[in-house]
Design an enzyme around this catalytic site. Sequence first.
Site, short mmCIF file in Angstrom:
data_model
loop_
_atom_site.label_atom_id
_atom_site.label_comp_id
_atom_site.label_asym_id
_atom_site.label_seq_id
_atom_site.Cartn_x
_atom_site.Cartn_y
_atom_site.Cartn_z
N ARG A 95 1.02 -1.21 -0.13
CA ARG A 95 0.01 0.10 0.10
C ARG A 95 1.21 1.25 -0.11
O ARG A 95 1.76 1.30 0.93
CB ARG A 95 -0.97 -0.11 1.17
CG ARG A 95 -0.46 0.27 2.49
CD ARG A 95 -1.30 0.53 3.61
NE ARG A 95 -1.04 0.12 4.91
CZ ARG A 95 0.13 0.54 5.70
NH1 ARG A 95 0.52 1.86 5.34
NH2 ARG A 95 0.32 0.05 6.93
N HIS A 119 -1.97 3.60 6.42
CA HIS A 119 -2.71 2.59 6.94
C HIS A 119 -4.17 2.97 6.74
O HIS A 119 -5.11 2.32 6.16
CB HIS A 119 -2.65 2.20 8.31
CG HIS A 119 -3.45 1.32 8.91
ND1 HIS A 119 -4.07 0.04 8.53
CD2 HIS A 119 -4.71 1.58 9.98
CE1 HIS A 119 -5.17 -0.51 9.28
NE2 HIS A 119 -5.25 0.56 10.35
N TYR A 129 7.74 3.96 10.14
CA TYR A 129 8.23 2.53 10.12
C TYR A 129 8.59 2.13 8.91
O TYR A 129 8.66 0.76 8.56
CB TYR A 129 6.93 1.59 10.70
CG TYR A 129 5.63 1.95 10.05
CD1 TYR A 129 5.12 1.32 8.94
CD2 TYR A 129 4.50 2.60 10.36
CE1 TYR A 129 4.10 1.54 8.30
CE2 TYR A 129 3.23 3.02 9.97
CZ TYR A 129 3.20 2.41 8.65
OH TYR A 129 1.74 2.75 8.12
#
Lengths: 374, 325
Positions: free
Chosen positions: A273, A277, A287
């Site tokens: 993706r 999120h 991250y």
Amino acid sequence: MTKMASKTQSAKKDAKKVLDVVEEQFQTLQILNEDGEIVNEAAMPDLSDEQLQELMHRMVYTRILDQRSISLNRQGRLGFYAPTAGQEASQLASQFALEKEDFILPGYRDVPQIVWHGLPLYQAFLFSRGHFQGNQTPEGVNVISPQIIIGAQYVQTAGVALGIKKNGTKAVAITYTGDGGTSQGDFYEGINFAGAFKAPAIFIVQNNRFAISTPVAKQSAAKSLAQKAVAAGIPGIQVDGMDPLAVYVATKEARERAINGEGPTLIETLTYRYGPHTMSGDDPTRYRTAELDNEWEKKDPLVRFRKFLEKKGLWNEEKENQVIEQAKEEIKEAIKKADAAPKQKVTDLISNMFEEMPYTLKEQYEIYQAKESK
Amino acid sequence: MAQMTMIQAITDALRTELKKDPKTLVFGEDVGVNGGVFRATEGLQNEFGEDRVFDTPLAESGIGGLSIGLALQGFRPIPEIQFFGFVFEVMDSIAGQMSRMRYRSGGRYHMPITVRSPFGGGVHTPELHSDSLEGLMAQTPGLKVVVPSTPYDAKGLLLSSIRDNDPVIFLEHLKLYRAFREEVPEEEYTIPLGKADVKREGTDLSIFTYGAMVHESLKAADELQKEGYSVEVVDLRTISPLDIETIIASVEKTGRAIVVQEAQKQAGIAANVISEINERAILSLDAPVLRVAAADTVYPFSQAESVWLPNYKDVMETAKKVLTF
């Protein structure tokens, strides 16, 4: 004593060997590489030129839908939204292998599949806004609204599939989760139940590398997520999730097996993706590295499919622009329609609790009716 | 002293205890590198290492079972359930296992686990992210249930919860995470579990409440003051076990009471508080004790939540019914 010790040792060795052998079997299926070249002619799906164009149309349309949804979310005109860019091949090529009578149980990122399966776009926007009318799936559209609890849809899929089997319908139940979802008990229960009942189900794991921030390597010691099928005794396959042809073939074959009474299949699609999120404050730079983002963006499903179709003379800039304009226009119309939906009331929700309203809810209905009519 | 938000006070409490007790472990979904989706564990993995602060695979049930196992090995787990609406996935570990361990092992084992989790509405989340499910927890024997309403209380109560040798469900209201700052000592201090806090003294009516509703109740009390009513507001802080002594003393003083909760009306904490009052102090009452609570529906889809959630006006309305009875 010596004999027993050596026996134990050899048993231990064998267990490791079995694992090694199994893990080696799970190679990634790819048909169309990053440069838009066919690298596995034998696996090519039987798709007409029109079908290939339609699949491209859907991927381009959905990329625009994602961009518009993000911008509408930022303007406060949409609510909950989980970005989809990067996952078009995984989402749309799998849905493209389905028939109308197949039933989709999506996760929260899987809105595009249910839209292409027949959910009107304005309802997808109402779902995002947290309006119950977004979840009132029209009759004949075989989908349920996106699941919020990770993995819960997996066990339910075993149930839908068993129901399809008992009803004697020629159809399948298909569900989606992510790499993180494979850690939930529901995932194992779902694939195991469907296997035990030989139910016509397709379980798709869109492995986009991160469950919010947690990398797939921290989810499991397993080398692939597809190999989890082995424990359930069902077929499993890992495909290049940025390759629409590989995703299509794997899903199509899984569907044929299911329809023929051969039970469920687990498909892992390797994808990514590009966005956060969800639009609710996630920051992927905490991250993920830019290098990793770039590496995956080079694998983009639209780019490679466009190259492939252009070489075949099936796609050009003009066609692409037409799709983009159509998407923008239809999105605008759908937002208008969503805006026109009556404001959701607490009394609506009270009415949807039970078939027959209990005494206390009747009382509360009146209280809220008075409040909401002010 | 530092000015802290509730989320900062929580991080501070976790840091304090990670430093002090080498057996404490912080884990859950995205609590490591990401520092938690609300940043409650921000910086802790860096400071204490992956052995002490770590991401788990994505499975609430797994997190619950892991906590029980680690507790059996002498650790003091502080797991995070990312949103309390996900608690249904871990109900067996919480209500079926850890709450019963001391009892079923005749005291041989105990479960010094603090399950932290954000809950509560008003921030437009998707489904199952805002539910007030504390009633399910409080209905479970063997669990303590703590709900702080201020940064100061959050730190002191969290330290007490972690040090408690029985399982504690520590619920952090989403809307209070960054609602305001207040003075929070940087050194360690504890607030005992099971002790309510009289936030505001009054003589005409007692309001018993907890979580975000403490602030709605205080606002209602201020408004009622303007109309000449003296209202006492008691923050329960621990909803199981209840601070019966403080509740009864307040009712005996004022003779009138209401209970305010954000959760649905059916069953729940407010009903329990009222039963305790009826059983222990009915002769002190000048009026029936009423409830302010949400409707008995599923937590509403975000678009209707502002009407659904109780607010200070609802508190005032119910308070007046009791005051003028």
